[in-house]
Design a protein around this motif. Structure first.
Motif, PDB file in Angstrom:
ATOM      1  N   THR A 226       0.812  -1.219   0.000  1.00 51.67           N
ATOM      2  CA  THR A 226       0.000   0.000   0.000  1.00 51.67           C
ATOM      3  C   THR A 226       0.846   1.270   0.000  1.00 51.67           C
ATOM      4  O   THR A 226       0.365   2.340  -0.383  1.00 51.67           O
ATOM      5  N   GLY A 227       2.092   1.151   0.451  1.00 53.68           N
ATOM      6  CA  GLY A 227       2.956   2.322   0.543  1.00 53.68           C
ATOM      7  C   GLY A 227       2.588   3.238   1.695  1.00 53.68           C
ATOM      8  O   GLY A 227       2.995   4.402   1.722  1.00 53.68           O
ATOM      9  N   ILE A 228       1.836   2.737   2.669  1.00 53.37           N
ATOM     10  CA  ILE A 228       1.368   3.568   3.783  1.00 53.37           C
ATOM     11  C   ILE A 228       2.148   3.248   5.059  1.00 53.37           C
ATOM     12  O   ILE A 228       2.331   2.084   5.417  1.00 53.37           O
ATOM     13  N   VAL A 229       2.609   4.302   5.721  1.00 52.76           N
ATOM     14  CA  VAL A 229       3.258   4.204   7.035  1.00 52.76           C
ATOM     15  C   VAL A 229       2.370   4.921   8.041  1.00 52.76           C
ATOM     16  O   VAL A 229       1.915   6.047   7.785  1.00 52.76           O
ATOM     17  N   LYS A 230       2.097   4.282   9.183  1.00 50.98           N
ATOM     18  CA  LYS A 230       1.319   4.918  10.232  1.00 50.98           C
ATOM     19  C   LYS A 230       2.107   4.894  11.543  1.00 50.98           C
ATOM     20  O   LYS A 230       2.759   3.903  11.860  1.00 50.98           O
ATOM     21  N   VAL A 231       2.017   5.995  12.264  1.00 49.97           N
ATOM     22  CA  VAL A 231       2.622   6.106  13.589  1.00 49.97           C
ATOM     23  C   VAL A 231       1.506   6.322  14.593  1.00 49.97           C
ATOM     24  O   VAL A 231       0.785   7.332  14.527  1.00 49.97           O
ATOM     25  N   TYR A 232       1.342   5.370  15.487  1.00 52.45           N
ATOM     26  CA  TYR A 232       0.320   5.466  16.535  1.00 52.45           C
ATOM     27  C   TYR A 232       1.017   5.860  17.839  1.00 52.45           C
ATOM     28  O   TYR A 232       1.846   5.112  18.357  1.00 52.45           O
TER      29      TYR A 232
ATOM     30  N   VAL B 241      -2.533   9.925  15.511  1.00 54.78           N
ATOM     31  CA  VAL B 241      -2.046   8.973  14.519  1.00 54.78           C
ATOM     32  C   VAL B 241      -1.497   9.762  13.335  1.00 54.78           C
ATOM     33  O   VAL B 241      -2.189  10.616  12.775  1.00 54.78           O
ATOM     34  N   GLU B 242      -0.272   9.502  12.974  1.00 58.26           N
ATOM     35  CA  GLU B 242       0.350  10.150  11.815  1.00 58.26           C
ATOM     36  C   GLU B 242       0.344   9.167  10.653  1.00 58.26           C
ATOM     37  O   GLU B 242       0.688   7.993  10.824  1.00 58.26           O
ATOM     38  N   THR B 243      -0.034   9.634   9.478  1.00 58.71           N
ATOM     39  CA  THR B 243      -0.092   8.769   8.295  1.00 58.71           C
ATOM     40  C   THR B 243       0.763   9.361   7.182  1.00 58.71           C
ATOM     41  O   THR B 243       0.672  10.555   6.881  1.00 58.71           O
ATOM     42  N   TYR B 244       1.590   8.511   6.606  1.00 60.77           N
ATOM     43  CA  TYR B 244       2.423   8.893   5.469  1.00 60.77           C
ATOM     44  C   TYR B 244       2.106   7.946   4.317  1.00 60.77           C
ATOM     45  O   TYR B 244       2.006   6.735   4.509  1.00 60.77           O
ATOM     46  N   GLU B 245       1.949   8.502   3.127  1.00 58.61           N
ATOM     47  CA  GLU B 245       1.701   7.672   1.944  1.00 58.61           C
ATOM     48  C   GLU B 245       2.815   7.903   0.940  1.00 58.61           C
ATOM     49  O   GLU B 245       3.026   9.030   0.477  1.00 58.61           O
ATOM     50  N   LEU B 246       3.532   6.841   0.628  1.00 65.17           N
ATOM     51  CA  LEU B 246       4.679   6.943  -0.270  1.00 65.17           C
ATOM     52  C   LEU B 246       4.402   6.176  -1.552  1.00 65.17           C
ATOM     53  O   LEU B 246       3.715   5.145  -1.541  1.00 65.17           O
ATOM     54  N   LYS B 247       4.954   6.658  -2.623  1.00 67.19           N
ATOM     55  CA  LYS B 247       4.876   5.933  -3.886  1.00 67.19           C
ATOM     56  C   LYS B 247       6.023   4.930  -3.910  1.00 67.19           C
ATOM     57  O   LYS B 247       7.177   5.293  -3.752  1.00 67.19           O
TER      58      LYS B 247
END
Length: 383
Positions: free
Chosen positions: A298-304, A311-317
């Motif tokens: 998915t290319g998604i990183v989440k920091v809880y 909650v921090e969400t990062y979406e990378l290609k």
């Protein structure tokens, strides 16, 4: 810069193209491969120049050519044997994973590298992807505290390649910890910055087994129209063998518990019969302050954060070629040929990952915990 290639298989063809794109001064000068006639006939499609020379052995190529670097892309069981020929030359080396498929080979390779520490890039693209780099950056910042537990998975939706292609031969692959987990173990070790000290593991083969005749191919099988794994249904022409024949090798799932030097542990599980959107590959790194999770697909990183409702969400290609990691490996290899002493993924990293995989396999076969340490009894073992 002239590159020699030992074993011109599909994987190394892709890495070679990535390398040539990194620097126009690079070119493939020589190839060692028993399929040399077929490669010559297909040279235009493969993007090979007319002046590429073909050799029958690595020794002959290394003796006659003035090379700037060597790539090894043979089948897995040959990686060590060919690396042992290249390391004494001091030439920069690109070595496919796994670097070895058994403990005697691993110890021979370790001894040779210690005597001839040639600059080497091992093909571990996941550690250098943007997604793993971001995860490591977050963890190194201290945001979640020190990592005290890891949960990692690799549910492989294209697992048929390990049962219907040449990978089905365990004598070639060494089992699927060495084929798949070797990547995941490497990026986990890299992110943690710690060494594993012990491992216990379990494997099972519940799906891809059966009593169909050895060597049976899909085209010759009476079930080819109804079997979900036949060529007719998967549309993958290279997956030509029956996954339910008596000679189908490899486990179809496996799990490992890994204890690290700090006392914390990681759990890892891989599976090869999930399909479609059930595929997943990623991990959770947990500290007292928070948790970081990611998925390559998915290319998604989440920091809880654990103590605030945030909650921090990062979406990378992800990029092509192992989520963009192949380009970084190729660039590192080019830099080694230019004289750099630093590799993004060294032979030491390759040896450590293969060691962990081999110890996990040994644990699964014996039902016992295994210390993750090199076995010196194999150093002088004959080939």
């Amino acid at each position: 810069m002239k590159i020699g290639i030992i074993g011109f298989g599909g994987r190394i063809q892709g890495v070679a193209k990535d390398t040539l794109r990194q620097d126009p001064a690079c070119r493939i000068a020589a190839i060692v491969d028993p399929r040399h006639e077929a490669i010559k006939a297909d040279s235009e499609r493969l993007g090979l120049r007319d002046d590429v020379r073909f050799y029958g052995s690595a020794e002959e190529m290394l003796d006659r050519e003035q090379l700037d670097g060597v790539m090894i892309g043979t089948r897995c069981s040959g990686h060590t044997e060919q690396a042992l020929k290249v390391l004494p030359t001091g030439l920069p080396l690109f070595l496919e994973k796994p670097v070895s498929t058994n403990m005697p080979d691993l110890m021979r390779l370790k001894a040779s590298w210690e005597a001839n520490p040639s600059p080497t890039v091992v093909s571990f693209p996941l550690r250098v992807t943007s997604i793993v780099q971001l995860v490591k950056e977050i963890i190194d910042s201290g945001k979640i505290g020190t990592v005290e537990h890891v949960q990692a998975i690799n549910n492989v939706p294209y697992g048929g390649v390990y049962f219907q292609n040449w990978y089905r031969d365990e004598n070639e692959t060494g089992g699927l910890f060495l084929q798949k987990a070797t990547h995941d173990f490497d990026y986990i070790n890299y992110v943690l910055g710690m060494k594993p000290v012990s491992v216990c593991a379990m494997i099972s083969k519940q799906i891809f087994k059966g009593d169909k005749p050895a060597g049976l191919k899909c085209v010759d099988c009476d079930s080819k129209r109804t079997c979900p794994d036949s060529i007719l249904n998967t549309k993958v022409s290279s997956w030509e063998y029956c996954a339910y024949a008596e000679d189908t090798g490899n486990e179809d799932s496996g799990s490992a518990l890994i204890r690290y030097e700090s006392g914390m542990h990681a759990s890892y599980s891989q599976n090869f019969f999930v399909r479609n959107d059930a595929g997943a590959r990623g991990a959770r790194f947990m500290g007292y302050k928070g948790t970081v999770e990611f998925d390559f697909n998915t290319g998604i990183v989440k920091v809880y954060m654990h103590h605030t409702p945030r909650v921090e969400t990062y979406e990378l290609k992800g990029g092509d070629g192992h989520f963009g990691g192949d380009d970084t490996l190729a660039a590192s290899f080019v830099e080694l040929m230019k004289g750099s002493k630093s590799s993004v993924c060294s032979l030491e990293d390759g040896l450590n990952s293969a060691l962990l995989c081999l110890k996990a396999k040994e644990s699964a076969l014996t039902g016992q915990f295994q210390a993750v340490e090199f076995d010196n009894q194999y150093v002088l073992a004959p080939k």
